[in-house]
Design a protein around this motif. Structure first.
Motif, PDB file in Angstrom:
ATOM      1  N   ASN A  42       5.608  -2.697   3.111  1.00 13.38           N
ATOM      2  CA  ASN A  42       4.576  -2.185   4.007  1.00 13.38           C
ATOM      3  C   ASN A  42       3.512  -3.252   4.254  1.00 13.38           C
ATOM      4  OD1 ASN A  42       3.428  -0.175   5.641  1.00 13.38           O
ATOM      5  ND2 ASN A  42       2.095   0.518   3.992  1.00 13.38           N
ATOM      6  N   GLY A  43       3.135  -3.967   3.218  1.00 16.95           N
ATOM      7  CA  GLY A  43       2.125  -5.014   3.366  1.00 16.95           C
ATOM      8  C   GLY A  43       2.591  -6.155   4.254  1.00 16.95           C
ATOM      9  N   SER A  44       3.875  -6.521   4.145  1.00 20.97           N
ATOM     10  CA  SER A  44       4.350  -7.643   4.952  1.00 20.97           C
ATOM     11  C   SER A  44       4.479  -7.280   6.428  1.00 20.97           C
ATOM     12  CB  SER A  44       5.675  -8.195   4.418  1.00 20.97           C
ATOM     13  OG  SER A  44       6.729  -7.305   4.670  1.00 20.97           O
ATOM     14  N   LEU A  45       4.565  -5.999   6.741  1.00 22.11           N
ATOM     15  CA  LEU A  45       4.572  -5.578   8.144  1.00 22.11           C
ATOM     16  C   LEU A  45       3.322  -6.123   8.843  1.00 22.11           C
ATOM     17  CD1 LEU A  45       5.636  -2.231   9.593  1.00 22.11           C
ATOM     18  CD2 LEU A  45       3.361  -3.048  10.145  1.00 22.11           C
ATOM     19  N   PHE A  46       2.211  -6.140   8.103  1.00 23.61           N
ATOM     20  CA  PHE A  46       0.949  -6.598   8.688  1.00 23.61           C
ATOM     21  C   PHE A  46       0.846  -8.122   8.726  1.00 23.61           C
ATOM     22  CE2 PHE A  46       0.107  -2.235   7.346  1.00 23.61           C
ATOM     23  CZ  PHE A  46      -0.230  -1.713   8.576  1.00 23.61           C
ATOM     24  N   THR A  47       1.853  -8.805   8.236  1.00 24.64           N
ATOM     25  CA  THR A  47       1.955 -10.243   8.426  1.00 24.64           C
ATOM     26  C   THR A  47       2.393 -10.533   9.859  1.00 24.64           C
ATOM     27  OG1 THR A  47       2.566 -10.555   6.123  1.00 24.64           O
ATOM     28  CG2 THR A  47       3.159 -12.331   7.638  1.00 24.64           C
ATOM     29  N   TYR A  48       3.177  -9.610  10.406  1.00 24.70           N
ATOM     30  CA  TYR A  48       3.763  -9.800  11.733  1.00 24.70           C
ATOM     31  C   TYR A  48       2.988  -9.086  12.839  1.00 24.70           C
ATOM     32  CZ  TYR A  48       7.363 -11.399   8.636  1.00 24.70           C
ATOM     33  OH  TYR A  48       8.038 -12.069   7.648  1.00 24.70           O
ATOM     34  N   PHE A  49       2.270  -8.036  12.479  1.00 27.40           N
ATOM     35  CA  PHE A  49       1.449  -7.269  13.429  1.00 27.40           C
ATOM     36  C   PHE A  49       0.126  -6.954  12.754  1.00 27.40           C
ATOM     37  CE2 PHE A  49       5.868  -6.435  14.442  1.00 27.40           C
ATOM     38  CZ  PHE A  49       5.907  -6.697  15.797  1.00 27.40           C
ATOM     39  N   ASP A  50      -0.967  -7.223  13.440  1.00 26.66           N
ATOM     40  CA  ASP A  50      -2.286  -6.999  12.844  1.00 26.66           C
ATOM     41  C   ASP A  50      -2.519  -5.528  12.531  1.00 26.66           C
ATOM     42  OD1 ASP A  50      -2.908  -9.694  12.914  1.00 26.66           O
ATOM     43  OD2 ASP A  50      -3.954  -9.545  14.840  1.00 26.66           O
ATOM     44  N   THR A  51      -2.081  -4.659  13.449  1.00 21.89           N
ATOM     45  CA  THR A  51      -2.285  -3.220  13.281  1.00 21.89           C
ATOM     46  C   THR A  51      -1.046  -2.471  13.778  1.00 21.89           C
ATOM     47  OG1 THR A  51      -3.199  -2.892  15.499  1.00 21.89           O
ATOM     48  CG2 THR A  51      -4.786  -3.462  13.740  1.00 21.89           C
ATOM     49  N   LYS A  52      -0.984  -1.213  13.453  1.00 19.98           N
ATOM     50  CA  LYS A  52       0.097  -0.377  13.972  1.00 19.98           C
ATOM     51  C   LYS A  52       0.021  -0.326  15.493  1.00 19.98           C
ATOM     52  CE  LYS A  52       1.810   4.354  14.014  1.00 19.98           C
ATOM     53  NZ  LYS A  52       1.583   5.723  13.533  1.00 19.98           N
ATOM     54  N   ALA A  53      -1.180  -0.255  16.038  1.00 19.38           N
ATOM     55  CA  ALA A  53      -1.351  -0.230  17.494  1.00 19.38           C
ATOM     56  C   ALA A  53      -0.781  -1.501  18.127  1.00 19.38           C
ATOM     57  CB  ALA A  53      -2.822  -0.054  17.868  1.00 19.38           C
ATOM     58  N   ASP A  54      -0.978  -2.652  17.475  1.00 14.14           N
ATOM     59  CA  ASP A  54      -0.401  -3.897  17.995  1.00 14.14           C
ATOM     60  C   ASP A  54       1.121  -3.808  18.034  1.00 14.14           C
ATOM     61  OD1 ASP A  54      -2.890  -5.096  18.296  1.00 14.14           O
ATOM     62  OD2 ASP A  54      -2.799  -6.134  16.368  1.00 14.14           O
ATOM     63  N   LEU A  55       1.714  -3.256  16.999  1.00 10.44           N
ATOM     64  CA  LEU A  55       3.166  -3.081  16.944  1.00 10.44           C
ATOM     65  C   LEU A  55       3.640  -2.173  18.080  1.00 10.44           C
ATOM     66  CD1 LEU A  55       6.043  -2.980  15.748  1.00 10.44           C
ATOM     67  CD2 LEU A  55       5.180  -1.322  14.071  1.00 10.44           C
ATOM     68  N   LEU A  56       2.970  -1.041  18.264  1.00 11.93           N
ATOM     69  CA  LEU A  56       3.379  -0.096  19.307  1.00 11.93           C
ATOM     70  C   LEU A  56       3.215  -0.694  20.700  1.00 11.93           C
ATOM     71  CD1 LEU A  56       1.953   3.247  17.871  1.00 11.93           C
ATOM     72  CD2 LEU A  56       4.278   2.320  17.664  1.00 11.93           C
TER      73      LEU A  56
END
Length: 188
Positions: A42-56
């Motif tokens: 879960n923590g490394s997800l934020f290595t690739y996207f700053d926020t969930k909104a950025d991912l979406l």
């Protein structure tokens, strides 16, 4: 064993988000669930996207660009009707062969997480489709209607046709043609 490249991980994360959103909706798309589906922490997800909104927002842009590229691929240098039929047929094919992507895109389209700037960027990525639609309606009965209304009507007709094709795939070509005939009567 080679480590996955960051582009590969980003792609895995957006693909995981797409699958969860398509299957369970945006409410089920918690970052922990997306990370688990993508097989990253879960923590490394934020290595690739700053926020969930950025991912979406990134996922939304990717899906819109893919749909637009599919619809415009191999566009013939032909008259407006032939170009519109080409665009329509390829749009139908993309949507019916990618039901998860279509469902995720529909859910993201109405999400408050998708920013106005992302919607604008998505519109720019779909500009080629817009140009074909604009040329097709230039001399038809919808020539004076607001472009946004015409695009919404086209999208509604496309969604209805796609649903019908999915429900009766044995007659997909006939339904695609019938949807196009209705579209052309409205546009051309």
């Amino acid at each position: 064993m080679a480590r996955p490249r960051s582009d590969d991980r980003r792609a895995a994360i957006t693909a995981a988000a797409m699958r969860i959103i398509a299957a369970q909706g945006l409410g089920a798309a918690a970052t922990a669930a997306i990370a688990k589906e993508a097989r990253v922490s879960n923590g490394s997800l934020f290595t690739y996207f700053d926020t969930k909104a950025d991912l979406l927002n990134q996922l939304y842009l990717e899906l819109k660009a893919e749909m637009g590229a599919a619809a415009l691929g191999g566009l013939p240098a032909a008259d407006d009707r032939a170009q519109m039929l080409h665009l329509w047929s390829r749009w139908m094919r993309w949507a019916t062969t990618n039901p998860q992507k279509r469902r995720a895109l529909a859910r993201l389209q109405v999400s408050d997480e998708i920013t106005a700037s992302t919607h604008e960027a998505a519109s720019r990525s779909m500009a080629g489709m817009g140009k074909v639609l604009e040329r097709s309606r230039a001399n038809g009965p919808m020539r004076d209607a607001p472009a946004a209304l015409v695009f919404a009507l086209c999208n509604g007709l496309a969604e209805a046709t796609i649903d019908y094709v999915i429900g009766d795939p044995d007659h997909a070509d006939e339904h695609t043609q019938a949807g196009f005939d209705a579209l052309w009567r409205m546009m051309g």
